[in-house]
Design a protein around this motif. Sequence first.
Motif, PDB file in Angstrom:
ATOM      1  N   ASP A 162       0.820  -1.221   0.000  1.00  0.00           N
ATOM      2  CA  ASP A 162       0.000   0.000   0.000  1.00  0.00           C
ATOM      3  C   ASP A 162       0.848   1.262   0.000  1.00  0.00           C
ATOM      4  O   ASP A 162       0.336   2.365  -0.170  1.00  0.00           O
ATOM      5  CB  ASP A 162      -0.919   0.028   1.233  1.00  0.00           C
ATOM      6  CG  ASP A 162      -1.871  -1.153   1.253  1.00  0.00           C
ATOM      7  OD1 ASP A 162      -2.285  -1.587   0.160  1.00  0.00           O
ATOM      8  OD2 ASP A 162      -2.190  -1.649   2.357  1.00  0.00           O
ATOM      9  N   ARG A 214      -3.183   6.338  -1.307  1.00  0.00           N
ATOM     10  CA  ARG A 214      -2.010   5.494  -1.050  1.00  0.00           C
ATOM     11  C   ARG A 214      -1.279   5.992   0.204  1.00  0.00           C
ATOM     12  O   ARG A 214      -1.530   7.078   0.695  1.00  0.00           O
ATOM     13  CB  ARG A 214      -1.052   5.524  -2.254  1.00  0.00           C
ATOM     14  CG  ARG A 214      -1.665   5.065  -3.588  1.00  0.00           C
ATOM     15  CD  ARG A 214      -1.793   3.548  -3.703  1.00  0.00           C
ATOM     16  NE  ARG A 214      -0.554   2.802  -3.479  1.00  0.00           N
ATOM     17  CZ  ARG A 214       0.399   2.584  -4.404  1.00  0.00           C
ATOM     18  NH1 ARG A 214       0.266   3.103  -5.615  1.00  0.00           N
ATOM     19  NH2 ARG A 214       1.470   1.859  -4.130  1.00  0.00           N
ATOM     20  N   LEU A 215      -0.333   5.184   0.675  1.00  0.00           N
ATOM     21  CA  LEU A 215       0.334   5.507   1.939  1.00  0.00           C
ATOM     22  C   LEU A 215       1.766   5.989   1.710  1.00  0.00           C
ATOM     23  O   LEU A 215       2.391   5.663   0.698  1.00  0.00           O
ATOM     24  CB  LEU A 215       0.364   4.283   2.851  1.00  0.00           C
ATOM     25  CG  LEU A 215      -0.979   3.612   3.141  1.00  0.00           C
ATOM     26  CD1 LEU A 215      -0.804   2.541   4.207  1.00  0.00           C
ATOM     27  CD2 LEU A 215      -2.031   4.614   3.579  1.00  0.00           C
ATOM     28  N   ARG A 247      -1.522   8.799   5.094  1.00  0.00           N
ATOM     29  CA  ARG A 247      -2.324   8.472   3.912  1.00  0.00           C
ATOM     30  C   ARG A 247      -2.443   9.740   3.068  1.00  0.00           C
ATOM     31  O   ARG A 247      -2.890  10.777   3.562  1.00  0.00           O
ATOM     32  CB  ARG A 247      -3.719   7.984   4.307  1.00  0.00           C
ATOM     33  CG  ARG A 247      -4.556   7.526   3.088  1.00  0.00           C
ATOM     34  CD  ARG A 247      -6.020   7.273   3.427  1.00  0.00           C
ATOM     35  NE  ARG A 247      -6.196   6.366   4.557  1.00  0.00           N
ATOM     36  CZ  ARG A 247      -6.073   5.034   4.511  1.00  0.00           C
ATOM     37  NH1 ARG A 247      -5.769   4.457   3.363  1.00  0.00           N
ATOM     38  NH2 ARG A 247      -6.263   4.295   5.579  1.00  0.00           N
TER      39      ARG A 247
END
Lengths: 391, 365
Positions: free
Chosen positions: B272, B339-340, B358
Motif C-alpha cells: 500500500d 495510497r500511503l 495516507r
Amino acid sequence: MSSIGIGVEEFRDGLRSGRSGVRPISLYDTTGFEYANGAEVVGFQPERHIRTLDPQRLGRATQFSVAAARMAVADAGLTAEALDAGRCLISVGTTDGESHDLDRLVETEVAEGPEHMDAITARRVPVGHLSTAVAREFELTRAEAVTVPTACAAGNYAIGYGLDAIRIGEADIALCGGADAVCRKTFTGFYRLGTIAPEKCQPFDADRKGILTGEGAGILVLESLESALARGARIYAEVLGYGLNCDAYHQVAPFGESVADCMRLALDDAGVKPEEVDFISAHGTGTKANDTTEVGAIRSVFGDAVPRTISMKSMLGHAMGAASALAAIGCALAIKEGFIPPTINHVQTDPECAVDCVPNEAVEADLRIVQNNGLAFGGNNAVVIFGSYQS
Amino acid sequence: MNTVISAWAAVSPFGIGRQVFQDGLLAGRPAAAGEPAGPDKAAFTVPDFDPRAVLGKKGTRSMDRVTALAAATVGELLATAPGLDAPAADDAPDPRRSVVLGTTTGSAQSMMDFTRSSLTEDKPFFVDPARFPNTVMNCAAGACAIRYQLKGPNATIGGGRTAGLLALNYARRLQLTGRAGSVLCGAAEEYSHARAWLGHHSRDTGEEAAVLGEGCAMMLIEPAGAGGPERPGLAEVLTVQMGVYADAEGIRPALADCVRRALATAEAAPGDLALVAPGEAAGVLGEQELAALDEVLAGAAPERVSCTELIGDTSAAAAAFQIVSVLVSAQHRPALAGRLALVTAVDRDGALGCALLRLLDGATA
C-alpha cells in the motif's frame, strides 16, 4: 532524587519535617558572585542505581533521570520485563538538560580552544538522552521515549503526556516526570536578573528575595486503574486531569489571566470544582513577581475560599524541569499519607500574596484533591490535579 | 477522530517559503553552499537569513537564529495556509491554536555564548539579560506564541532526528484529547559554530562527516474536515510508532518492528506504500535504516523521497523536512490519492521511529 533526600522515604520524611536542601553551590566555581547558595543533590552514587548503562557516558541530569526511573520502577513493584511486555511511554521534562556539560565544554574552549573539547562530554549534550537513556537502561526497544524541554513546567507537561497516552489507550505504563542538574549558565542568568536569593527561599513572605537554583529528578509510574488493580499495585494517588496553555505574553514574566485559565482547564479536565481542592502546591518560586501573580491568579479562580497554598521550593530550591515532577510526587505522598508539606523559612506573609502557606511545619490533613502548578519561561503553563484513590 | 496535515511552510537552505523548497526538491538540485563554521568543510544554511530583515525590528533585537527560523516559518504558515483566519465552525474543538516544536538542544550557540560571557567578562554575572531566555530550550516555541498570539498548548519536544516524528505524535494526541484545535507542528535547527564543534566531537574516529544543514518546517495539523473546502487535507496522520536501540546492531530490528506496528495499526500492507522517505543519517545509522526498510518492505517498491543530499543534515528539523518532501512529491499525481507514505528516522542518541501517512486528494491534486 532531590536535595532533601534520595528515594521515596527520605523525600517524604524531608517534606514532613520541613527539611532544607540549601547549601553553598559546589558543582561549579562561584568565585566572583556575592552569594551562591543552591540546592544540590548530595551523596548521589550513580553506580548504585544505574546497572545497564555506563554512568560516565551520561550527563548529570540524565544520571538523575535514569536513577529516579530505577527507583520508581522498583517502588511500583515492576520489572524491566513487565515494562517490555506492554506499551511504555517515557516522558521526561527538563529546563537545561545537560547544560552543565555545555558549561564545561565552554571552559575548555576558552582555556584551550574548541578542538580540545572532550568527546564523551560533547556526546552527552543532546536533550533526547534524558528519556532514551531510561529506555536503554531497562533495555526497552519498543518504548516511545520523549524529552519535553518546556522549562520549569516540564515535569507537569511530561506527567500530562503520560496521562493522555494512557487515557487514549496508546500506552500501558508511563514513566514520566522531570530531571535537571544545576549549572553555571542558569544560575548566572537568574543572578543577573536579580532573582537569586542571597540565603534562603521564602515563598509568599513579605521579605522574600528570590529563588535558589536546585536540581534533581522525579519520575512517576502511571498506569490505568484497571492495570493497577489487576496487579495489586500500591496506589499513591489518581491523576485526575491536567491543563496546558500559553501566555503568549512575555518570555520571562508570568501573565496572571492566562495562569488562571490554565488552572480552570486543569480543573475542568479533572472534573473537579475549585471548592473541592484541599491544597495547592504552587509554582511558588519565591520571587516578588511570581508569587504575587500566581496568588492573584489563584484568587481569580478560587474567589475568597483559597485553599492552603504551599511551595515545596522553600525546601527543594527551584529544581527547574524537575520542580513540578518532584512537587507532583510530594502531592501524591501527601494524599497517601495525610499531610500537607510546609512552606519553610516563613516569617511574615506578604499581604500582596496572602495565603495560608502552612508556614514552617507540616500539618496532618485528610486530603482528597490536590492541585500542582507549574509555570515556565515562554509562558508555558501546566497544572495537574491529583486525587485520593477510593476503592 | 482523524488527524490531517492541511498546510505547510518551510524555511530551508533553498530560501524562505514553500515555493522555493518545492522547486528545489523537484529539480533535485542541491541548495547553494553556505559558509561553514569551525571544523566543517561545507554547510547548507538558509541564504541571507537576517532575522531583523525577515521579521522586522520589533522583538528581534536579541532573538537568536533558531528562534528566528521558527518564527519566520510559523509566519509563513499562518500567512499562506488557505482560509486560516476564517472563524472556526461552531462544532469545531477548542479553536485556540497550539505550537509543538521539535529541537535537539535548543540553541547550543546561545547557551554556550552565555556561559562564555560569564567566564570571560570582568565579573561572572556580566551577561546580557535579554539573551537569557534564548538559553532555555523552549524559547523558540514561546517566542512564536508571543509573536502570533498562539495561546493553546505550547510544547517543545527534544529528540534530534526523531524530533519531528515525536512532535507529530504529540500534536496528534493534543487533538485526540481535545486539548487543541489546530496545531502548528514542526521542528527547527540552526547551523552554528557550536553545533559544528559539538557534531565534530560527537563523531566516532573515521566516521563519515555529514554536511550539516539548517532550517525549519512547520505543518498545520487539524481534525479531518476542520479546514472545510479551503483546506481539504493533504495527508492523514495514521500512526506514529517509536522505539529505542542500544547499539548499531539494534537499529534494524527495532526500526523494522516500528514499521510493522505502524502497518498493523493502519491495517495496511507494504504494497500500500507509494512513497518512503528515510532519514538518511550518515554512516551506519542510515545503512541500518535502509536494511530495516528492505526487510519489512521486501517485494514492495515504494518510490523513495530524498532531501538530505539537497539541504544537508538538518538534525531536529530532518523528519519535518522529510514529511513536507513527501507532500511535495505527491503533487499533481492523483493516482497516489489514498495510497500511503512512510517516513522513518534514526537518531544517534537512541531514538528511532516512523510515521505512516495516507495521501489525500488535497496533496495529489
